[in-house]
Design a protein around this motif. Structure first.
Motif, PDB file in Angstrom:
ATOM      1  N   ILE A  29     -58.927 -66.708  13.711  1.00 30.83           N
ATOM      2  CA  ILE A  29     -58.127 -67.753  14.247  1.00 30.83           C
ATOM      3  C   ILE A  29     -57.123 -68.358  13.646  1.00 30.83           C
ATOM      4  O   ILE A  29     -57.133 -67.827  12.723  1.00 30.83           O
ATOM      5  N   HIS A  30     -56.476 -68.947  14.080  1.00 32.61           N
ATOM      6  CA  HIS A  30     -55.057 -69.264  13.576  1.00 32.61           C
ATOM      7  C   HIS A  30     -54.813 -70.747  13.994  1.00 32.61           C
ATOM      8  O   HIS A  30     -54.389 -71.629  14.656  1.00 32.61           O
ATOM      9  N   THR A  31     -55.297 -70.981  12.952  1.00 32.42           N
ATOM     10  CA  THR A  31     -54.961 -72.411  12.547  1.00 32.42           C
ATOM     11  C   THR A  31     -54.096 -72.977  12.665  1.00 32.42           C
ATOM     12  O   THR A  31     -53.790 -74.593  13.978  1.00 32.42           O
ATOM     13  N   GLY A  32     -52.032 -72.672  12.512  1.00 36.86           N
ATOM     14  CA  GLY A  32     -51.455 -72.846  12.721  1.00 36.86           C
ATOM     15  C   GLY A  32     -51.176 -73.168  14.014  1.00 36.86           C
ATOM     16  O   GLY A  32     -50.370 -73.649  15.326  1.00 36.86           O
ATOM     17  N   ALA A  33     -51.381 -72.522  15.408  1.00 37.34           N
ATOM     18  CA  ALA A  33     -51.598 -72.728  16.923  1.00 37.34           C
ATOM     19  C   ALA A  33     -52.569 -73.929  16.460  1.00 37.34           C
ATOM     20  O   ALA A  33     -51.809 -74.517  17.722  1.00 37.34           O
ATOM     21  N   LEU A  34     -53.763 -74.283  16.127  1.00 35.42           N
ATOM     22  CA  LEU A  34     -54.859 -74.957  16.543  1.00 35.42           C
ATOM     23  C   LEU A  34     -54.125 -76.377  16.187  1.00 35.42           C
ATOM     24  O   LEU A  34     -53.514 -77.352  17.696  1.00 35.42           O
ATOM     25  N   ARG A  35     -53.453 -76.429  14.802  1.00 40.03           N
ATOM     26  CA  ARG A  35     -51.894 -77.978  14.915  1.00 40.03           C
ATOM     27  C   ARG A  35     -51.291 -78.022  15.244  1.00 40.03           C
ATOM     28  O   ARG A  35     -50.680 -79.082  16.099  1.00 40.03           O
ATOM     29  N   ARG A  65     -64.881 -72.725  11.317  1.00 37.15           N
ATOM     30  CA  ARG A  65     -63.344 -71.915  11.149  1.00 37.15           C
ATOM     31  C   ARG A  65     -62.219 -72.620  12.053  1.00 37.15           C
ATOM     32  O   ARG A  65     -61.048 -72.754  11.522  1.00 37.15           O
ATOM     33  N   ALA A  66     -62.656 -73.383  13.109  1.00 35.95           N
ATOM     34  CA  ALA A  66     -61.094 -73.983  13.822  1.00 35.95           C
ATOM     35  C   ALA A  66     -61.096 -75.928  12.969  1.00 35.95           C
ATOM     36  O   ALA A  66     -60.283 -76.189  13.289  1.00 35.95           O
ATOM     37  N   PHE A  67     -62.410 -76.294  12.400  1.00 37.69           N
ATOM     38  CA  PHE A  67     -62.442 -77.571  11.941  1.00 37.69           C
ATOM     39  C   PHE A  67     -60.918 -78.023  11.084  1.00 37.69           C
ATOM     40  O   PHE A  67     -60.104 -78.742  11.596  1.00 37.69           O
ATOM     41  N   ASP A  68     -60.181 -76.669  10.665  1.00 34.73           N
ATOM     42  CA  ASP A  68     -58.599 -77.053   9.396  1.00 34.73           C
ATOM     43  C   ASP A  68     -57.727 -77.349  10.773  1.00 34.73           C
ATOM     44  O   ASP A  68     -57.559 -78.640  10.244  1.00 34.73           O
ATOM     45  N   GLY A  69     -57.423 -76.873  11.701  1.00 33.46           N
ATOM     46  CA  GLY A  69     -56.514 -77.030  12.451  1.00 33.46           C
ATOM     47  C   GLY A  69     -56.746 -78.104  13.859  1.00 33.46           C
ATOM     48  O   GLY A  69     -55.623 -78.308  14.135  1.00 33.46           O
TER      49      GLY A  69
END
Ligand SMILES: *Cc1c(COP(=O)(O)O)cnc(C)c1O
Length: 385
Positions: A29-35, A65-69
């Motif tokens: 899961i890519h946090t930076g992509a979510l942001r 897992r997605a929360f940070d992003g």
């Protein structure tokens, strides 16, 4: 005792145990992509507040897992009360919206305790609220059925529902909401939008209309944008109107990568077949890689020969039927591939090559949403920047 893992495939997080080596399949899961995707959505709906939609366990990404992003959103919207509890447990103090509202009267207790906002789409939910004992009035989103005929009050019942809610001491602010059936296509939103305008005309309260497709395609118009947008799929990097537009068109980046290693490489002669049913037959000598990913991992069984896949970041195709734990890929463009080579089923490969989940979905006759949500629990997942 904690053992340092010798497996370079799994990041340190997974290596602090004595558990046996997992199969060589992994999701990231890519946090930076979510942001990044949230920023794109904000740019598409300037000034509107943004719900991050985390129903279905954040579209299969995992809420935790997605929360940070996604924590840069203004609120989290979801369906399941247990999911709402998980978001509160992560420390989120901001708005949480139950998109289908409560399912039974006692759910209102949890709404009070966790300070959840909830959708009102039928009369019984108003009855339950009227009977609910609470010190703290609750915020609700009143839902109009503007033509999709899923949830919501019919236009001719909407104003009386509003009036009932407005008279209840249990109710704080009332927002107005509807959902579009065709925001991703040529039919568009005009008729439903007009129905929403008529039903809500003159009523005080915030407005929320736009899913991902409406946010990207229609939210430049301030009246459509409203006060809150509700983009789900686009935040995860899939195009809501694929194949008309792809994720790159909207500037979205994949938030999920699914990758697995080759377990074996087979040399086929003319006439040799691959997999169950022998549906693929080699017309020329070729090398075929066997990937440690099958439908029990969430890869679509209906993906036919020719479905795109990356090996070492190079685009090739699947061959033959997908089985439970394995699928086969054509190694013609990859003379260097061998057992252990990395195949990217969707997402980002080493070197940065991208295989959009929407392309795999289209080949398999489905949509990116379904593939994300179907990622199987047996696949180890890690979070990366
Ligand atoms: C799931 C959902 C959304 C998000 O839809 P996407 O197509 O993923 O953007 C928005 N609103 C409601 C009510 C939903 O149920």
């Amino acid at each position: 005792m904690v053992r340092r893992c010798q497996n370079p495939w799994h990041p340190p997080l997974w290596c602090l145990s004595d558990s046996p080596m997992p199969r060589p399949i992994h999701a990231t899961i890519h946090t930076g992509a979510l942001r990044h995707n949230l920023q794109r959505l904000r740019a598409a709906a300037p000034g509107a507040r943004l719900w991050a939609i985390v129903k279905a366990n954040a579209y299969g990404h995992g809420i935790e897992r997605a929360f940070d992003g996604l924590r840069g959103a203004d609120g989290f919207a979801l369906l399941d009360l247990a999911e709402a509890e998980r978001v509160r447990t992560l420390g989120w103090r901001g708005p949480i919206l139950l998109l289908e509202g409560v399912f039974e009267p006692r759910d209102l207790e949890l709404c009070s305790r966790l300070n959840l906002w909830h959708t009102i789409h039928r009369e019984a939910q108003i009855d339950w609220l009227a009977a609910h004992k609470t010190q703290q009035p609750q915020r609700v989103f009143l839902k109009l059925n503007s033509g999709m005929n899923r949830l919501g009050f019919a236009p001719e019942r909407y104003r009386s529902a509003y009036a009932r809610l407005a008279a209840l001491p249990q109710v704080d602010e009332i927002a107005h909401m509807t959902h579009f059936s065709d925001a991703d296509s040529g039919k568009g939103i005009a008729a439903q939008w007009a129905a929403f305008q008529r039903a809500t005309d003159g009523l005080p309260g915030e407005r929320s209309l736009c899913n991902s497709a409406a946010t990207l395609r229609h939210a430049q118009d301030e009246a459509v944008r409203g006060d809150w947008v509700r983009p789900g799929i686009a935040a995860y990097g899939s195009a809501p109107d694929s194949p008309e537009h792809d994720a790159a068109h909207w500037g979205l980046r994949p938030a999920m990568t699914l990758a697995a290693r080759l377990l074996a490489v087979n040399q086929l002669s003319v006439g040799d077949s691959v997999g169950y049913g022998s549906t693929f037959v080699a017309e020329a000598p070729m090398r075929v890689g066997v990937v440690a990913c099958g439908y029990a991992d969430g890869y679509p069984r209906h993906a036919p020969t020719g479905t795109p896949v990356l090996v070492h970041g190079v685009r090739t195709r699947t061959v033959g039927r997908v089985s439970m734990d394995m699928l086969a890929v054509d190694l013609a463009p990859l003379p260097q591939a061998q057992p252990g080579s990395l195949a990217t089923l969707w997402g980002v490969a080493e070197g940065g090559a991208v295989l959009p989940i929407d392309e795999v979905a289209q080949a398999a006759g489905t949509i990116g949403y379904e593939l994300m949500c179907a990622l199987a629990p047996r696949v180890p997942v890690s979070v990366a920047e």
